[in-house]
Design a protein around this motif. Structure first.
Motif, mmCIF file in Angstrom:
data_model
loop_
_atom_site.group_PDB
_atom_site.id
_atom_site.type_symbol
_atom_site.label_atom_id
_atom_site.label_comp_id
_atom_site.label_asym_id
_atom_site.label_seq_id
_atom_site.Cartn_x
_atom_site.Cartn_y
_atom_site.Cartn_z
ATOM 1 N N ASP A 207 -6.969 4.943 1.042
ATOM 2 C CA ASP A 207 -5.795 4.235 1.548
ATOM 3 C C ASP A 207 -6.031 3.895 3.014
ATOM 4 O OD1 ASP A 207 -3.347 3.216 2.210
ATOM 5 O OD2 ASP A 207 -2.245 5.103 1.971
ATOM 6 N N SER B 244 0.840 -1.203 0.000
ATOM 7 C CA SER B 244 0.000 0.000 0.000
ATOM 8 C C SER B 244 0.872 1.248 0.000
ATOM 9 C CB SER B 244 -0.916 0.003 1.228
ATOM 10 O OG SER B 244 -1.866 -1.034 1.164
ATOM 11 N N ARG C 194 -3.480 5.489 5.378
ATOM 12 C CA ARG C 194 -3.065 6.869 5.139
ATOM 13 C C ARG C 194 -2.889 7.663 6.431
ATOM 14 N NH1 ARG C 194 0.086 8.961 3.054
ATOM 15 N NH2 ARG C 194 0.031 6.894 2.172
ATOM 16 N N PHE D 125 -5.007 -0.069 -0.820
ATOM 17 C CA PHE D 125 -4.232 0.425 -1.952
ATOM 18 C C PHE D 125 -3.386 -0.684 -2.577
ATOM 19 C CE2 PHE D 125 -3.453 5.251 -2.377
ATOM 20 C CZ PHE D 125 -4.811 5.463 -2.503
ATOM 21 N N TRP E 49 1.029 4.184 -2.902
ATOM 22 C CA TRP E 49 0.856 5.621 -2.645
ATOM 23 C C TRP E 49 2.073 6.413 -3.121
ATOM 24 C CZ3 TRP E 49 -2.192 9.382 -2.442
ATOM 25 C CH2 TRP E 49 -1.770 10.626 -1.945
#
Length: 267
Positions: A93, A60, A96, A145, A64
């Motif tokens: 995400d 992930s 995140r 993600f 990103w």
């Protein structure tokens, strides 16, 4: 004598009956105590299961990084607002918020933004998030993600070297389909000129590299410029782009009008 024997038999029967009742009553209390002691344990197991996450933090993060470095400069240039329904949107995400609470103090010092605890490597901070702050993850929408890595070439970023494995045509087709579906859903061409430009850029930046041409699954980052000719103006922006191996040599300036032509940067 006979009557005395009868009385003794009755008393013995009553005594035996009471003795049989006692273990049943005792067992009832024991079972209740066991159920009460099990309740907190089952509740804890349910809580732990509720926060169980089946999403790769590392992949992930790679996804990103690719979005931030190889897509967002174009999006910002266009002043385009990516819809929250787009899978590329930061809100989709899972990690995140935790990633934004990482503080990189020094080469060998990472600090948790939630509790200020320090760690000597990012991987230990990741473990800390998993163990201490896992309840802060938004798992309600099952967004990950890492699921986009096939389209975004995460393996290339994570491995930093060209893969040696043979190209899998079925995987290439599948990843290209995912890539094109992201372009269509995140940058619909019917949303105006900016969306159309970003749609074209996304296809060239990510999707065109999903091919087995050349026989090897080797892709590279190439520094250069996008020069997309539209009706209103020429669109030029420095970039780093994914290209298949056979397109690598001599490729610095990339031009995409209606086809897939490549134009070398003038010397």
């Amino acid at each position: 004598m006979g009557r005395a024997t009868e009385i003794v038999s009755i008393l013995l029967f009553i005594a035996l009956s009471q003795h049989r009742v006692l273990p049943i009553s005792s067992f009832s209390h024991t079972t209740q105590d066991f159920e009460e002691s099990e309740a907190p344990r089952n509740l804890k197991q349910e809580r732990d299961h509720a926060h169980e996450v089946h999403c790769s933090r590392e992949r992930s993060r790679a996804a990103w990084k690719i979005i931030e470095e190889y897509l967002m400069p174009f999006v910002e240039r266009e002043l385009y607002q990516i819809s929250s329904s787009c899978k590329l949107h930061p809100d989709n995400d899972l990690f995140r918020d935790q990633e934004q609470h990482k503080i990189h103090m020094d080469t060998n010092e990472w600090r948790c933004g939630y509790c200020k605890k320090s760690f000597r490597a990012e991987k230990f901070l990741d473990q800390h998030f998993d163990n201490r702050h896992n309840n802060l993850l938004n798992v309600s929408h099952s967004k990950c993600f890492a699921d986009l890595c096939g389209a975004l070439h995460c393996d290339l970023v994570m491995n930093s070297r060209a893969p040696k494995a043979k190209c899998n045509p079925a995987a290439a087709v599948r990843n290209r389909h995912l890539c094109e579906s992201l372009a269509d859903s995140c940058f619909p061409v019917n949303r105006g000129l900016s969306a159309s430009r970003l749609h074209e850029i996304f296809l060239h930046q990510f999707c065109d590299a999903h091919t087995c041409s050349g026989g090897e699954a080797a892709k590279y980052f190439v520094s250069g410029y996008f020069n997309l000719d539209f009706d209103d103006a020429s669109y030029v922006l420095p970039c780093r782009i994914f290209v298949p191996q056979e397109m690598r040599k001599g490729t610095q300036e990339l031009k995409r009008i209606s086809g897939h032509g490549l134009k070398a940067k003038p010397s």
